[in-house]
Scaffold this active site. Sequence first.
Site, PDB file in Angstrom:
ATOM      1  N   HIS A  24       0.845  -1.204   0.000  1.00  0.00           N
ATOM      2  CA  HIS A  24       0.000   0.000   0.000  1.00  0.00           C
ATOM      3  C   HIS A  24       0.869   1.239   0.000  1.00  0.00           C
ATOM      4  O   HIS A  24       1.914   1.291   0.630  1.00  0.00           O
ATOM      5  CB  HIS A  24      -1.042  -0.013   1.118  1.00  0.00           C
ATOM      6  CG  HIS A  24      -0.543   0.173   2.525  1.00  0.00           C
ATOM      7  ND1 HIS A  24      -0.377   1.408   3.115  1.00  0.00           N
ATOM      8  CD2 HIS A  24      -0.207  -0.728   3.481  1.00  0.00           C
ATOM      9  CE1 HIS A  24       0.032   1.257   4.368  1.00  0.00           C
ATOM     10  NE2 HIS A  24       0.160  -0.031   4.619  1.00  0.00           N
ATOM     11  N   ASP A  76       5.827   1.801   7.014  1.00  0.00           N
ATOM     12  CA  ASP A  76       4.408   1.470   6.753  1.00  0.00           C
ATOM     13  C   ASP A  76       3.811   2.431   5.734  1.00  0.00           C
ATOM     14  O   ASP A  76       3.335   3.491   6.093  1.00  0.00           O
ATOM     15  CB  ASP A  76       3.638   1.539   8.077  1.00  0.00           C
ATOM     16  CG  ASP A  76       2.221   1.018   7.955  1.00  0.00           C
ATOM     17  OD1 ASP A  76       1.881   0.457   6.902  1.00  0.00           O
ATOM     18  OD2 ASP A  76       1.457   1.182   8.920  1.00  0.00           O
ATOM     19  N   GLU A 126      -5.270   2.063   2.198  1.00  0.00           N
ATOM     20  CA  GLU A 126      -5.264   0.871   3.063  1.00  0.00           C
ATOM     21  C   GLU A 126      -5.538   1.276   4.500  1.00  0.00           C
ATOM     22  O   GLU A 126      -6.282   0.621   5.236  1.00  0.00           O
ATOM     23  CB  GLU A 126      -3.900   0.159   2.968  1.00  0.00           C
ATOM     24  CG  GLU A 126      -3.828  -1.166   3.712  1.00  0.00           C
ATOM     25  CD  GLU A 126      -3.362  -1.068   5.167  1.00  0.00           C
ATOM     26  OE1 GLU A 126      -3.442  -2.073   5.874  1.00  0.00           O
ATOM     27  OE2 GLU A 126      -2.927   0.024   5.591  1.00  0.00           O
ATOM     28  N   GLU A 127      -4.919   2.393   4.913  1.00  0.00           N
ATOM     29  CA  GLU A 127      -4.992   2.828   6.315  1.00  0.00           C
ATOM     30  C   GLU A 127      -6.396   3.299   6.707  1.00  0.00           C
ATOM     31  O   GLU A 127      -6.658   3.552   7.873  1.00  0.00           O
ATOM     32  CB  GLU A 127      -3.989   3.958   6.572  1.00  0.00           C
ATOM     33  CG  GLU A 127      -2.528   3.592   6.290  1.00  0.00           C
ATOM     34  CD  GLU A 127      -1.912   2.680   7.338  1.00  0.00           C
ATOM     35  OE1 GLU A 127      -2.642   2.162   8.203  1.00  0.00           O
ATOM     36  OE2 GLU A 127      -0.679   2.477   7.288  1.00  0.00           O
ATOM     37  N   ASP A 144       3.667  -5.726   3.238  1.00  0.00           N
ATOM     38  CA  ASP A 144       3.380  -4.521   4.025  1.00  0.00           C
ATOM     39  C   ASP A 144       4.310  -4.493   5.235  1.00  0.00           C
ATOM     40  O   ASP A 144       4.108  -5.258   6.183  1.00  0.00           O
ATOM     41  CB  ASP A 144       1.901  -4.552   4.453  1.00  0.00           C
ATOM     42  CG  ASP A 144       1.481  -3.272   5.174  1.00  0.00           C
ATOM     43  OD1 ASP A 144       2.323  -2.385   5.379  1.00  0.00           O
ATOM     44  OD2 ASP A 144       0.286  -3.178   5.534  1.00  0.00           O
ATOM     45  N   HIS A 187       2.645   4.861  11.978  1.00  0.00           N
ATOM     46  CA  HIS A 187       1.514   5.798  12.118  1.00  0.00           C
ATOM     47  C   HIS A 187       1.889   7.048  12.913  1.00  0.00           C
ATOM     48  O   HIS A 187       1.001   7.754  13.401  1.00  0.00           O
ATOM     49  CB  HIS A 187       0.281   5.125  12.751  1.00  0.00           C
ATOM     50  CG  HIS A 187      -0.162   3.879  12.028  1.00  0.00           C
ATOM     51  ND1 HIS A 187      -0.988   2.941  12.588  1.00  0.00           N
ATOM     52  CD2 HIS A 187       0.115   3.422  10.785  1.00  0.00           C
ATOM     53  CE1 HIS A 187      -1.203   1.956  11.721  1.00  0.00           C
ATOM     54  NE2 HIS A 187      -0.530   2.221  10.620  1.00  0.00           N
TER      55      HIS A 187
HETATM   56  N1  BES Z   1       1.109  -2.219   8.081  1.00  0.00           N
HETATM   57  C1  BES Z   1      -0.003  -2.216   8.972  1.00  0.00           C
HETATM   58  C2  BES Z   1      -0.278  -3.610   9.527  1.00  0.00           C
HETATM   59  C3  BES Z   1       0.899  -4.190  10.286  1.00  0.00           C
HETATM   60  C4  BES Z   1       1.219  -3.697  11.532  1.00  0.00           C
HETATM   61  C5  BES Z   1       1.636  -5.216   9.738  1.00  0.00           C
HETATM   62  C6  BES Z   1       2.307  -4.212  12.207  1.00  0.00           C
HETATM   63  C7  BES Z   1       2.711  -5.738  10.420  1.00  0.00           C
HETATM   64  C8  BES Z   1       3.057  -5.235  11.674  1.00  0.00           C
HETATM   65  C9  BES Z   1      -1.253  -1.681   8.262  1.00  0.00           C
HETATM   66  O1  BES Z   1      -0.951  -0.614   7.416  1.00  0.00           O
HETATM   67  C10 BES Z   1      -2.176  -1.128   9.317  1.00  0.00           C
HETATM   68  O2  BES Z   1      -1.843  -0.185   9.951  1.00  0.00           O
HETATM   69  N2  BES Z   1      -3.344  -1.739   9.471  1.00  0.00           N
HETATM   70  C11 BES Z   1      -4.275  -1.259  10.442  1.00  0.00           C
HETATM   71  C12 BES Z   1      -5.655  -1.708  10.067  1.00  0.00           C
HETATM   72  C13 BES Z   1      -6.262  -0.871   8.965  1.00  0.00           C
HETATM   73  C14 BES Z   1      -7.433  -1.556   8.344  1.00  0.00           C
HETATM   74  C15 BES Z   1      -6.682   0.471   9.489  1.00  0.00           C
HETATM   75  C16 BES Z   1      -3.881  -1.814  11.789  1.00  0.00           C
HETATM   76  O3  BES Z   1      -3.169  -2.810  11.834  1.00  0.00           O
HETATM   77  O4  BES Z   1      -4.288  -1.228  12.801  1.00  0.00           O
HETATM   78 ZN    ZN Z   2      -0.486   1.093   8.786  1.00  0.00          ZN
END
Ligand code: BES
Ligand code: ZN
Length: 341
Positions: A149, A168, A202-203, A230, A307
């Site tokens: 993403h 990220d 994605e976020e 990711d 983030h």
């Molecule tokens: N890259 C993250 C997911 C992640 C976190 C993978 C830590 C490996 C280790 C992804 O971009 C993310 O932040 N996802 C969110 C959910 C999204 C649907 C808002 C999350 O994990 O909170």
């Molecule tokens: Zn993220």
Amino acid sequence: MRLVQYGDDTPARWMTESDKEALLRAGVRYMDITDYPEALVSSLDNWQPYIPEITRYSDEAAPYIGNLTVAPMKEFLQKFTSFNTRYYKSKTGAESCRWLLSQLKEVSAGASHVTVKEFKHKWDQFSIIARFEGSNEDLKDELVIVGAHQDSVNMWLPSFGRSPGADDDGSGSTSIFEAFRSLSQNGFKPERPVEFHWYSAEEAGLLGSQDVSRAYEKDGKRVVGMLQTDMTGYIGANGEVIGIVTDHVDEKLTDFLKATVDEYADIPYVLTECGYACSDHASWRKIGFPSAFQIETAFDDSNHYIHTTGDTIDKLSFDHMKEFSKVAVGFAVELSHSRSD
Ligand code: BES
Ligand code: ZN
């Protein structure tokens, strides 16, 4: 108001945009299904792709892997992280996707069977699809996808807060950029089409990948395997590894990913879990297409600065990111071949 889902079997809930932002800060994983409230009535008709158990094409992949280099990766990520934020609804998020599009066109300019296109959404940051046409006419509706993403988010100030998003998912975007560059500049000609995707939003609950995957299913396209990439830049406390996610993924494709890491990467894998709707592979899986997910470490060992303004390049390793480029190349080459034994 937005419709948000937290799990395969839990009813979706309506909430405001600011409730959604609070979920991100609380680390609650979700899918924003406002645009796709109904479960898909699948047209797949029990279509099941053949997924190999072992790798067979390492000779073919060797020159593409040999050409992977960290210099273009550094240059790429430096610029990619210089946009104030790549938040999907921000002005700089729209600028960053136009820059990404121009880079992909530039590195693949000499390859006549490669196209790089934008996939537009309701917001300004488009997703990007870079496609190698397949040589086998019979397989033209099937495809192999490698994804990452492109958007980033500052969870405290989503709309305009500084969000370098180096890890990220600047890192995954870089890993698959380099895989794509090497394949397109060294004459990769797959039998079945191979696509590299950089998703928007994605976020915000997998919005970009839901639009793309729903459109593909509607158009009659059939995905043999989707590999999400990711976060690939951070080396955790327990040594250098590739994390292979085992929950909310396709089991057979994940077994094949293990074989691919064994064959193509120079570091071992560890198995880990990421939770519901953790990244874009979930959009493909929800439709019924096999997807798998590679990440930088075991989940608990991963980068804690994501983030925030602290998600910067200095905490990352480009050699580590390159290991994921090797896996992406191996995955693309292996699954691009037609066979059913
Ligand atoms: N890259 C993250 C997911 C992640 C976190 C993978 C830590 C490996 C280790 C992804 O971009 C993310 O932040 N996802 C969110 C959910 C999204 C649907 C808002 C999350 O994990 O909170
Ligand atoms: Zn993220």
